[in-house]
Scaffold this motif. Structure first.
Motif, PDB file in Angstrom:
ATOM      1  N   LYS A 186       0.822  -1.217   0.000  1.00 43.66           N
ATOM      2  CA  LYS A 186       0.000   0.000   0.000  1.00 43.66           C
ATOM      3  C   LYS A 186       0.854   1.264   0.000  1.00 43.66           C
ATOM      4  N   GLU A 199      -7.727   7.485   4.942  1.00 49.58           N
ATOM      5  CA  GLU A 199      -8.219   7.687   3.583  1.00 49.58           C
ATOM      6  C   GLU A 199      -7.224   8.425   2.700  1.00 49.58           C
ATOM      7  N   GLU A 200      -6.453   9.342   3.291  1.00 50.86           N
ATOM      8  CA  GLU A 200      -5.527  10.144   2.487  1.00 50.86           C
ATOM      9  C   GLU A 200      -4.454  10.737   3.385  1.00 50.86           C
ATOM     10  N   ILE A 212      -2.503   3.807   3.663  1.00 52.59           N
ATOM     11  CA  ILE A 212      -3.865   4.040   3.185  1.00 52.59           C
ATOM     12  C   ILE A 212      -4.688   2.772   3.399  1.00 52.59           C
ATOM     13  N   THR A 231      -3.583  14.495   7.507  1.00 58.84           N
ATOM     14  CA  THR A 231      -4.019  13.126   7.217  1.00 58.84           C
ATOM     15  C   THR A 231      -5.523  13.057   7.439  1.00 58.84           C
ATOM     16  N   GLN A 286      -0.107   5.214  -1.082  1.00 60.52           N
ATOM     17  CA  GLN A 286       0.052   6.352  -0.181  1.00 60.52           C
ATOM     18  C   GLN A 286       0.930   7.432  -0.789  1.00 60.52           C
TER      19      GLN A 286
END
Length: 583
Positions: A302, A388-389, A374, A395, A306
């Motif tokens: 992931k 989520e982001e 993420i 964040t 990110q």
């Protein structure tokens, strides 16, 4: 010997001839003096007119105006390398002025140095360039005079042909008289030509778009497998605008509009083309990163999910900053002075942006330490939800009641982050209460049956679990169950827990034991004799052993995946038919 009268007449004649000669000689001397005086005064006037860069440019341009003296327009030109004929010299002067007008270069006399000893700041020589974008047109100091350089004279024809590619002026001479009528200071045919140009440019741009579409797809296909058609349309629309602006810029000088008109129109064209170029790069960033995002979806890690949003923002910010400088430079704004001013205010900006810089360093800490990724289920302080982001400043966490909480990245350096998504195992701890009428054999059989069901479950950890009777409660015999689920997400954990609880209910039913709940028993002595309670009949030990074993791995009663009634009615993602991912 001549007689006296004849001699007198001859003498008179000689005297008259001498007087005529004297008169002629006098007039010749006066004429020569006047000629020398006029030549000296013209030389002095020329030396005064060309004494500074400003006076030389004023002499060049003003004398080509309607009320000027065209013959004196070339006084400040260096024709040492030719041409020598006065008509050719005047033509070169007119062509250079036409080039300036066609390119929209309005000469502001006040901006030209009026110093006879002016030197260029870069080269240090006696040279003055009128416009940096037309570096071929410049003045040089020759002896004591500032003159339009011989190099400028030599390239005048080339500059004129480069500026006026289409001979519209010759075509206009053949037009009927109504087309030559002046409207708002400009001939009617020029207004019509401008309108046709504005309509013609988008058609040319569309033609180029069709060609570039195939070339662009072929180039990008080398780097990405799939093509983002929406981003492609966005880039090509902006490219269409850039090409149209380029066509207008290339053909506009041929119309021959006044210099003030061209100046405004060229500023608009430069602004549009510059902004279009910046937005093309901006859209191209989306095009590339959308393709990379699709590739990242196929990877196991992931980290790329990110990093891509962060790199996308960084690339867009870089494009906008560089693009802004590019636009300002195209509008002839001094970028060096602007950057110097920003450097002076850098300290004040840094103090004002202290929190922003702290968040930026916090984001670097997040990417260096990688406390979460993420999609991870995290608890940051009092906030719990799914990441989520991750951006430069903050964040974003989507909570389980579907709100989005924005947490400044600077808080990450001094806040405890509990990452639920990185758990290898998910603990399951509960206490099962059996009624007090359960016999020790039944209780032992139930405990062993629970252990067997844990071993039979495909979702549990097999090397670490505890099932024991832990105490005598106020209304139940308490059995501690301490186990771990080895599952990728929360949904799988709930499914495993659900199936285990169903197994224990069926186990209790087979063993003949009952789950306890808080109760109070009231004993009435007068009724005790009349309603004697029957003793609970417990199954035989062998039967209890068989029942406990039947719930183990491969047992006849084992249902580790739960009883099958329907397809389960699980939630699915729209369009995919697959269950959504959980942490």
């Amino acid at each position: 010997m001549l007689p006296y009268p004849c001699a007198a007449m001859l003498l008179t004649s000689l005297r008259s001839v001498a007087s005529v000669r004297a008169a002629i000689l006098s007039w010749l001397l006066v004429g020569l003096f006047v000629s020398m005086s006029s030549s000296t005064s013209w030389a002095a006037e020329a030396q005064t007119v060309c004494a500074t860069p400003r006076s030389a440019v004023v002499s060049f341009i003003d004398n080509l105006m309607e009320d000027g003296k065209p013959a004196q327009a070339t006084a400040c030109f260096d024709f040492s390398a030719g041409p020598k004929a006065a008509p050719d010299q005047l033509r070169i002067a007119r062509d250079l002025l036409a080039v300036l007008d066609g390119e929209g270069k309005f000469v502001d006399y006040s901006s030209i140095p009026n110093d006879s000893d002016y030197r260029d700041e870069i080269s240090g020589s006696h040279r003055y360039v009128l416009f940096p974008s037309l570096s071929e047109i410049y003045l040089e100091k020759v002896s004591a005079n500032w003159l339009v350089s011989s190099h400028t004279v030599s390239v005048a024809d080339e500059l004129f042909e480069r500026t006026y590619r289409v001979p519209l002026q010759r075509i206009a001479q053949r037009l009927p008289k109504p087309f030559k009528a002046v409207v708002v200071g400009v001939a009617l045919w020029k207004w019509l030509a401008l309108a046709i140009l504005v309509l013609f440019a988008p058609l040319v741009a569309k033609l180029f778009e069709l060609v570039l579409r195939a070339l662009l797809r072929r180039s990008i296909a080398r780097f990405v497998a799939r093509w983002d058609e929406e981003s492609e349309r966005t880039v090509l629309r902006r490219l269409n605008l850039l090409i149209a602006a380029g066509v207008v810029a290339a053909l506009l000088p041929n119309i021959g509009l006044p210099v003030r008109f061209n100046q405004v129109l060229f500023v608009v064209v430069k602004l549009v083309s510059s902004l279009a170029g910046v937005m093309i790069l901006h859209g191209f960033v989306d095009l590339v990163f959308n393709a990379w995002a699709r590739l990242a979806q196929g990877t196991d890690t992931k980290m790329d999910d990110q990093l891509l949003p962060l790199l996308r923002r960084a690339a867009k910010a870089l494009v906008l900053i560089v693009g802004l400088l590019f636009v300002l430079q195209n509008l002839d704004i001094d970028i060096g002075s602007l950057l110097a001013g920003l450097g002076i205010g850098g300290l004040a900006f840094a103090l004002a942006a202290k929190d922003t810089l702290a968040n930026l360093f916090g984001s670097l800490t997040v990417f260096a330490d990688r406390p979460f990724q993420i999609g991870d289920w995290v608890q940051i302080g009092s906030v719990e939800g799914t990441v989520e982001e991750v951006g430069f400043r903050s964040t974003r966490v989507r909570t389980f009641y579907d709100s989005v909480v924005t947490i400044p990245n600077s808080k990450m350096t001094d806040t405890i982050v509990d990452n639920m998504g990185r758990r290898r195992y998910r603990r399951f701890k509960t206490v099962i209460g059996l009624t007090y009428d359960t016999t020790p054999e039944q209780l032992q059989a139930f405990v062993e049956g629970v252990r067997a069901s844990i071993l039979a479950s495909p979702h549990t950890r097999k090397d670490a679990f505890e099932v024991h009777m832990q105490g005598l409660g106020s209304s139940s015999l308490d059995i501690l169950v301490y186990a771990f689920f080895e599952v990728p997400g929360w949904r799988e954990e709930l499914v495993g827990r659900h199936n285990l609880l169903l197994e224990w209910m069926r186990l209790a039913d087979r063993l003949g034991v009952e789950f306890a709940f808080p109760t109070q028993t009231l004993h009435v002595d007068s009724l005790a004799a009349q309603q004697a309670q029957e003793a609970h009949a417990a199954p035989a030990a062998a039967s209890l052993k068989t029942t406990a074993e039947s719930f183990g791995p491969g047992g006849s009663e084992a249902r580790p995946s739960g009883p099958v009634m329907t397809d389960g009615f699980w939630p699915v993602e729209p369009g995919t038919g697959k269950p959504p991912a959980t942490s």
